[in-house]
Write an enzyme that holds these catalytic residues in place. Structure first.
Site, mmCIF file in Angstrom:
data_model
loop_
_atom_site.group_PDB
_atom_site.id
_atom_site.type_symbol
_atom_site.label_atom_id
_atom_site.label_comp_id
_atom_site.label_asym_id
_atom_site.label_seq_id
_atom_site.Cartn_x
_atom_site.Cartn_y
_atom_site.Cartn_z
ATOM 1 N N CYS A 101 -1.951 2.331 9.455
ATOM 2 C CA CYS A 101 -0.601 2.171 8.898
ATOM 3 C C CYS A 101 0.331 3.200 9.529
ATOM 4 O O CYS A 101 -0.018 4.381 9.619
ATOM 5 C CB CYS A 101 -0.633 2.351 7.384
ATOM 6 S SG CYS A 101 0.989 2.142 6.630
ATOM 7 N N CYS A 124 2.314 8.758 4.363
ATOM 8 C CA CYS A 124 2.065 9.135 2.965
ATOM 9 C C CYS A 124 0.911 10.142 2.922
ATOM 10 O O CYS A 124 -0.223 9.811 3.303
ATOM 11 C CB CYS A 124 1.719 7.900 2.145
ATOM 12 S SG CYS A 124 2.864 6.524 2.447
ATOM 13 N N CYS A 177 -2.707 9.355 1.722
ATOM 14 C CA CYS A 177 -3.332 8.066 2.029
ATOM 15 C C CYS A 177 -4.320 8.098 3.197
ATOM 16 O O CYS A 177 -3.969 8.481 4.319
ATOM 17 C CB CYS A 177 -2.270 7.008 2.281
ATOM 18 S SG CYS A 177 -3.005 5.365 2.450
ATOM 19 N N CYS A 228 -6.086 -8.431 -6.887
ATOM 20 C CA CYS A 228 -5.009 -7.689 -6.227
ATOM 21 C C CYS A 228 -5.356 -7.470 -4.756
ATOM 22 O O CYS A 228 -6.408 -6.906 -4.458
ATOM 23 C CB CYS A 228 -4.817 -6.328 -6.866
ATOM 24 S SG CYS A 228 -4.604 -6.375 -8.643
ATOM 25 N N CYS A 269 -1.904 -10.615 -7.454
ATOM 26 C CA CYS A 269 -1.054 -9.447 -7.211
ATOM 27 C C CYS A 269 -1.217 -9.089 -5.742
ATOM 28 O O CYS A 269 -2.332 -9.177 -5.214
ATOM 29 C CB CYS A 269 -1.509 -8.276 -8.086
ATOM 30 S SG CYS A 269 -0.573 -6.758 -7.779
ATOM 31 N N CYS A 272 4.742 -4.403 -10.641
ATOM 32 C CA CYS A 272 3.690 -3.423 -10.927
ATOM 33 C C CYS A 272 4.104 -2.161 -10.182
ATOM 34 O O CYS A 272 4.147 -2.147 -8.952
ATOM 35 C CB CYS A 272 2.349 -3.958 -10.410
ATOM 36 S SG CYS A 272 1.024 -2.737 -10.468
ATOM 37 N N ARG A 311 -2.024 1.028 -16.461
ATOM 38 C CA ARG A 311 -3.338 0.948 -15.814
ATOM 39 C C ARG A 311 -3.895 2.332 -15.482
ATOM 40 O O ARG A 311 -3.252 3.125 -14.784
ATOM 41 C CB ARG A 311 -3.278 0.100 -14.536
ATOM 42 C CG ARG A 311 -4.663 0.021 -13.875
ATOM 43 C CD ARG A 311 -4.729 -0.953 -12.719
ATOM 44 N NE ARG A 311 -4.337 -2.272 -13.162
ATOM 45 C CZ ARG A 311 -3.413 -3.006 -12.568
ATOM 46 N NH1 ARG A 311 -2.803 -2.574 -11.497
ATOM 47 N NH2 ARG A 311 -3.113 -4.196 -13.036
HETATM 48 N N1 SAM Z 1 1.137 0.006 2.119
HETATM 49 C C1 SAM Z 1 1.590 -0.461 0.869
HETATM 50 C C2 SAM Z 1 2.396 0.566 0.101
HETATM 51 O O1 SAM Z 1 2.294 1.744 0.376
HETATM 52 O O2 SAM Z 1 3.124 0.160 -0.787
HETATM 53 C C3 SAM Z 1 0.482 -0.988 -0.019
HETATM 54 C C4 SAM Z 1 -0.855 -0.300 -0.056
HETATM 55 S S1 SAM Z 1 -0.857 1.411 -0.633
HETATM 56 C C5 SAM Z 1 -2.489 1.924 -0.269
HETATM 57 C C6 SAM Z 1 -0.814 1.208 -2.414
HETATM 58 C C7 SAM Z 1 -0.787 2.444 -3.270
HETATM 59 O O3 SAM Z 1 -2.066 3.059 -3.280
HETATM 60 C C8 SAM Z 1 0.138 3.571 -2.887
HETATM 61 O O4 SAM Z 1 1.445 3.348 -3.271
HETATM 62 C C9 SAM Z 1 -0.445 4.752 -3.644
HETATM 63 O O5 SAM Z 1 0.201 4.881 -4.900
HETATM 64 C C10 SAM Z 1 -1.907 4.349 -3.840
HETATM 65 N N2 SAM Z 1 -2.803 5.289 -3.133
HETATM 66 C C11 SAM Z 1 -3.020 5.359 -1.810
HETATM 67 N N3 SAM Z 1 -3.877 6.361 -1.500
HETATM 68 C C12 SAM Z 1 -4.213 6.936 -2.679
HETATM 69 C C13 SAM Z 1 -5.063 8.039 -3.027
HETATM 70 N N4 SAM Z 1 -5.708 8.738 -2.103
HETATM 71 N N5 SAM Z 1 -5.180 8.363 -4.331
HETATM 72 C C14 SAM Z 1 -4.516 7.654 -5.279
HETATM 73 N N6 SAM Z 1 -3.704 6.603 -5.011
HETATM 74 C C15 SAM Z 1 -3.543 6.261 -3.730
HETATM 75 FE FE1 SF4 Z 2 0.585 2.965 4.560
HETATM 76 FE FE2 SF4 Z 2 -1.029 4.174 2.857
HETATM 77 FE FE3 SF4 Z 2 1.547 4.745 2.830
HETATM 78 FE FE4 SF4 Z 2 0.716 2.301 1.987
HETATM 79 S S1 SF4 Z 2 0.273 4.257 1.020
HETATM 80 S S2 SF4 Z 2 2.461 2.761 3.337
HETATM 81 S S3 SF4 Z 2 -1.040 2.020 3.356
HETATM 82 S S4 SF4 Z 2 0.131 5.161 4.532
#
Ligand code: SAM
Ligand code: SF4
Ligand code: DTB
Length: 331
Positions: A58, A62, A65, A102, A133, A193, A265
């Site tokens: 990606c 973030c 992530c 989801c 979802c 959500c 949740r």
């Molecule tokens: N890329 C899209 C986005 O960011 O909206 C969808 C997938 S992203 C993985 C979905 C959510 O997963 C993120 O908004 C974050 O809140 C959660 N998430 C990702 N990594 C995480 C982690 N290490 N611990 C807890 N929540 C996490």
């Molecule tokens: Fe990409 Fe992870 Fe950020 Fe979603 S949360 S936009 S998958 S880096």
């Protein structure tokens, strides 16, 4: 008819939300549980299963992530899955008792061609009789409308934290971008959500700020995932110190009080929580979980353990609910 003591309102002030967090723990839990009993069946928890339909690589940064291309987390990247494979996984989730499926994709935003494939997935999962979802990153209004036309039930898009702390966590998009997508989803008539992550080294006021923002949206998100950070090696937040478990429970309780009609949740992070902590979260108003031994890329408690926990607590899984149950402020 019983008089209602609590109402759905979108005019919370930051001070009011902060005052809830500051209550003695038992007073907070008593209030949250009272709200919960007024708005929801008490011993039922909604069960969702997650599938990563496109994994890793990606472009976003973030800091929490494992799927960002910028961090070396050793994750194996996978392109967008085939529709048939996804439907097989959904059938399996249904057979194991999940009512919602989801699907998550590690995209900044989907391309229209990618959306075509996701729409096939949504239609197929719906045909199995499950709620659907997806979480695909930022959406334009016209993309949200296409998903609505396909019958999508929920779109997940988290605010993650307060507007102030957001800039320390993500630099490749803004809080405003997030709010714009939520508006596009809401306007298309898809259930929202949206929630966040706690335990990212944020201050108390950031948890207040997150819940205040969610509870003052034009309509409360129908579903509010509260994730505890899963600390993944290779991400900038890997060494973040652990949040006090009772502070996590407080966050669930304040979400329940400020967004009474929403599903709250108990989301990522359950593998690191004791059964007793999860039981407190259910008492505080959590009424939904992710079920199945994997979240998107990290582990979740195994299914037998969750079934045993439900049995010990006298909780049963909730049946699927209809689409578009609006939670606007009471007139
Ligand atoms: N890329 C899209 C986005 O960011 O909206 C969808 C997938 S992203 C993985 C979905 C959510 O997963 C993120 O908004 C974050 O809140 C959660 N998430 C990702 N990594 C995480 C982690 N290490 N611990 C807890 N929540 C996490
Ligand atoms: Fe990409 Fe992870 Fe950020 Fe979603 S949360 S936009 S998958 S880096
Ligand atoms: C949400 O709020 N939590 C889920 C879901 N929405 C998509 C994702 C949790 C991801 C945890 C880290 C991982 O497994 O990659």
């Amino acid at each position: 008819m019983a008089t209602t003591q609590f109402s759905v309102r979108n005019d919370w002030t930051t001070d009011q939300v902060a005052a809830l967090f500051a209550l003695p723990f038992n007073d907070l839990l008593f209030q949250a549980h009272s709200v919960h009993r007024e708005f929801h069946p008490v011993n039922e928890v909604q069960v969702s299963t997650l599938l990563s339909i496109k994994t890793g690589a990606c472009p976003e940064d973030c800091a929490y992530c494992p799927q960002s291309i910028r961090f070396n987390t050793g994750l194996k990247t996978e392109p967008l899955m085939d529709v048939t494979e996804v439907l097989a996984a959904a059938k399996n989730a249904k057979a194991n008792g999940a009512s919602r499926f989801c699907m998550g994709a590690a995209w900044r935003s989907p391309k229209d061609k990618e959306l075509d494939t996701v729409i096939e997935m949504v239609k197929g999962v719906r045909d199995l009789g499950m709620e659907t979802c997806v979480t695909l990153g930022m959406l334009k209004a016209q993309q949200a409308q296409r998903l609505a036309d396909a019958g999508l039930d929920y779109y997940n898009h988290n605010l993650d934290t307060s507007e102030e702390y957001y800039k320390d966590i993500i630099t490749t998009r803004s809080y405003g971008d997030r709010l714009d997508t939520l508006q596009n989803v809401r306007d298309a008539g898809i259930n929202v959500c949206s929630g966040g992550i706690v335990g990212m080294g944020e201050k108390d006021e950031d948890r207040v700020g997150l819940l205040h923002r969610l509870a003052t949206l034009p309509m409360h998100p129908q579903s509010v995932p509260i994730n505890q950070l899963v600390r993944v090696e290779g991400t900038p937040l890997a060494e973040t110190s652990e949040l006090d478990a009772l502070e996590f429970v407080r966050t669930i309780a304040v979400a329940r009080i400020t967004m009474p009609a929403s599903m709250v949740r108990l989301s990522a992070g359950r593998s690191e929580m004791s059964d007793e902590m999860q039981a407190l979260c259910f008492f505080a108003g959590a009424n939904s979980i992710f079920y199945g031994d994997k979240l998107l890329t990290t582990e979740n408690p195994d299914e037998n353990h969750d079934l045993q926990l439900f049995a010990r607590l006298g909780i049963s899984p909730m049946a699927a609910t209809p689409r578009n149950v609006g939670h606007s402020a009471a007139a």
